[in-house]
Design a protein around this motif. Structure first.
Motif, PDB file in Angstrom:
ATOM      1  N   GLN A 168       0.842  -1.193   0.000  1.00 27.14           N
ATOM      2  CA  GLN A 168       0.000   0.000   0.000  1.00 27.14           C
ATOM      3  C   GLN A 168       0.875   1.239   0.000  1.00 27.14           C
ATOM      4  OE1 GLN A 168      -3.191   0.044   2.895  1.00 27.14           O
ATOM      5  NE2 GLN A 168      -3.133   2.267   3.038  1.00 27.14           N
ATOM      6  N   TRP A 170      -0.432   4.357  -0.683  1.00 26.31           N
ATOM      7  CA  TRP A 170      -1.226   5.497  -0.211  1.00 26.31           C
ATOM      8  C   TRP A 170      -2.539   4.979   0.326  1.00 26.31           C
ATOM      9  CZ3 TRP A 170       1.092   9.779   0.811  1.00 26.31           C
ATOM     10  CH2 TRP A 170       0.352  10.933   1.113  1.00 26.31           C
ATOM     11  N   GLU A 172      -5.763   7.195   1.086  1.00 28.07           N
ATOM     12  CA  GLU A 172      -6.961   7.816   0.512  1.00 28.07           C
ATOM     13  C   GLU A 172      -6.565   8.753  -0.610  1.00 28.07           C
ATOM     14  OE1 GLU A 172      -9.994   7.104   1.019  1.00 28.07           O
ATOM     15  OE2 GLU A 172      -9.840   5.856   2.823  1.00 28.07           O
ATOM     16  N   PRO A 173      -6.746   8.359  -1.876  1.00 21.56           N
ATOM     17  CA  PRO A 173      -7.323   7.096  -2.337  1.00 21.56           C
ATOM     18  C   PRO A 173      -6.335   5.939  -2.139  1.00 21.56           C
ATOM     19  CG  PRO A 173      -6.546   8.342  -4.212  1.00 21.56           C
ATOM     20  CD  PRO A 173      -6.384   9.238  -3.004  1.00 21.56           C
ATOM     21  N   LEU A 174      -6.882   4.744  -2.081  1.00 20.68           N
ATOM     22  CA  LEU A 174      -6.068   3.552  -1.884  1.00 20.68           C
ATOM     23  C   LEU A 174      -5.244   3.305  -3.150  1.00 20.68           C
ATOM     24  CD1 LEU A 174      -5.500   1.258   0.117  1.00 20.68           C
ATOM     25  CD2 LEU A 174      -7.361  -0.032  -0.966  1.00 20.68           C
ATOM     26  N   MET A 175      -3.910   3.198  -2.979  1.00 14.74           N
ATOM     27  CA  MET A 175      -3.014   3.071  -4.131  1.00 14.74           C
ATOM     28  C   MET A 175      -1.952   2.027  -3.857  1.00 14.74           C
ATOM     29  SD  MET A 175      -2.613   7.167  -4.918  1.00 14.74           S
ATOM     30  CE  MET A 175      -1.941   7.034  -6.560  1.00 14.74           C
ATOM     31  N   THR A 176      -1.472   1.415  -4.939  1.00 23.44           N
ATOM     32  CA  THR A 176      -0.428   0.407  -4.855  1.00 23.44           C
ATOM     33  C   THR A 176       0.586   0.643  -5.981  1.00 23.44           C
ATOM     34  OG1 THR A 176      -0.019  -1.983  -4.693  1.00 23.44           O
ATOM     35  CG2 THR A 176      -1.705  -1.281  -6.270  1.00 23.44           C
ATOM     36  N   ARG A 201      -0.930   0.858 -14.846  1.00 23.93           N
ATOM     37  CA  ARG A 201      -0.342   2.076 -14.279  1.00 23.93           C
ATOM     38  C   ARG A 201       0.744   1.736 -13.277  1.00 23.93           C
ATOM     39  NH1 ARG A 201      -3.220   6.854 -14.979  1.00 23.93           N
ATOM     40  NH2 ARG A 201      -2.310   7.678 -13.048  1.00 23.93           N
ATOM     41  N   PRO A 204      -1.285   2.426  -9.517  1.00 21.65           N
ATOM     42  CA  PRO A 204      -2.724   2.374  -9.770  1.00 21.65           C
ATOM     43  C   PRO A 204      -3.565   2.587  -8.522  1.00 21.65           C
ATOM     44  CG  PRO A 204      -1.810   0.166  -9.720  1.00 21.65           C
ATOM     45  CD  PRO A 204      -0.651   1.101  -9.568  1.00 21.65           C
ATOM     46  N   ARG A 205      -4.742   3.170  -8.734  1.00 14.61           N
ATOM     47  CA  ARG A 205      -5.739   3.253  -7.675  1.00 14.61           C
ATOM     48  C   ARG A 205      -6.531   1.944  -7.674  1.00 14.61           C
ATOM     49  NH1 ARG A 205      -8.398   9.341  -7.636  1.00 14.61           N
ATOM     50  NH2 ARG A 205      -6.413  10.497  -7.632  1.00 14.61           N
ATOM     51  N   SER A 207      -9.457  -0.617  -5.049  1.00 11.35           N
ATOM     52  CA  SER A 207     -10.484  -0.583  -4.007  1.00 11.35           C
ATOM     53  C   SER A 207     -10.157  -1.603  -2.932  1.00 11.35           C
ATOM     54  CB  SER A 207     -11.853  -0.910  -4.610  1.00 11.35           C
ATOM     55  OG  SER A 207     -11.872  -2.246  -5.104  1.00 11.35           O
TER      56      SER A 207
END
Length: 283
Positions: A168, A170, A172-176, A201, A204-205, A207
């Motif tokens: 993870q 980030w 909010e928003p959840l990013m990897t 990406r 990428p964002r 959920s």
């Protein structure tokens, strides 16, 4: 790529990550580093004493905190930057505003743009900066130390059993990150299987539902700060995830993995150690 052009033999030259050859009449004496990573790389190259400008969050090494700040990496105070009269700017290809870097170039300020996306690129970037700063002895030694350290880790974990991993980057928003990202290379080196590695990406964002469906065996995350572990708390609410069930929720200080600098060696070692813990918790 690292050698001076024959036609400009008295100059120091290096090619940046945009493919542009940057030539200086003499080694840089006043360097502006426009990202926290660029600041660390300048120090790694042995050029810390020449850095006269940094941006927000340039907190390593500690000496960097004493250098004049010229805003953030997303918006520099151009007037303040120019007042400091840099003879070399180290820019960030995807992090700095393109229009501000172009303005500096149009004003005749040499801009060396970097975007290291592999372990080897980190070493190579240190070497190129050291050439432009006239600190080759220190820079090349540090680049080789990092290179050898990564090679040692690669050897140690080459036959490690795969561990499905969600990293993870980030909240909010959840990013990897995907497998092409430098952190993706770190995951692979440690024997991890990036559950989102196939996404297009680099960052990428996603959920929470996608993470649950991917069912990683280990979840690793940083946070807003070196001791802030709250990003992992949310996953404790999902006991169906293998990582949660086995308590494989691991905090990694973000500056050790999210900046393309020699400290990634320490971060990678820590990353590998966490995955070893996850292997040891298998039934």
């Amino acid at each position: 790529m690292l050698l001076a052009s024959p036609a400009l033999a008295s100059n120091v030259c290096a090619t940046d990550d945009l493919g542009e050859e940057i030539c200086l009449e003499h080694p840089a004496k006043r360097i502006a580093a426009l990202s926290p990573g660029a600041t660390e790389l300048a120090w790694a190259a042995g050029a810390g004493d020449q850095v006269v400008a940094v941006v927000a969050y340039s907190d390593y090494p500690p000496a960097a905190r004493e250098v004049a700040s010229v805003g953030s990496h997303t918006r520099m105070d151009m007037e303040r930057l120019l007042e400091l009269q840099p003879d070399l700017v180290i820019g960030w290809v995807t992090g700095n505003p393109t229009e501000q870097l172009v303005t500096l170039k149009d004003m005749g300020v040499p801009v060396f743009s970097i975007e290291p996306r592999s372990f080897e690129a980190v070493s190579n970037t240190i070497e190129r900066i050291s050439i432009l700063a006239g600190t080759e002895a220190k820079g090349f030694a540090e680049a080789e130390r990092f290179r050898q350290g990564i090679a040692d880790l690669q050897g140690a974990y080459a036959k490690a059993d795969p561990v499905p991993v969600f990293y993870q980057v980030w909240d909010e928003p959840l990013m990897t990150v995907n497998s092409q990202h430098l952190i993706g290379e770190m995951i692979e080196l440690c024997g991890g299987d990036n559950v989102f590695g196939q996404l297009d990406r680099l960052v990428p964002r996603i959920s929470a539902e996608a993470v649950i469906a991917a069912n990683p065996e280990a979840i690793l995350a940083g946070g807003m700060g070196e001791e802030n572990r709250h990003w992992l708390t949310r996953w404790q609410a999902f006991p169906s995830i293998t990582a949660t069930e086995r308590n494989n929720l691991f905090f990694i200080p973000p500056s050790l993995v999210q900046r393309p600098t020699p400290r990634m060696l320490e971060g990678t070692q820590l990353f590998c150690e966490k995955l070893e813990v996850a292997r040891g918790r298998r039934p």
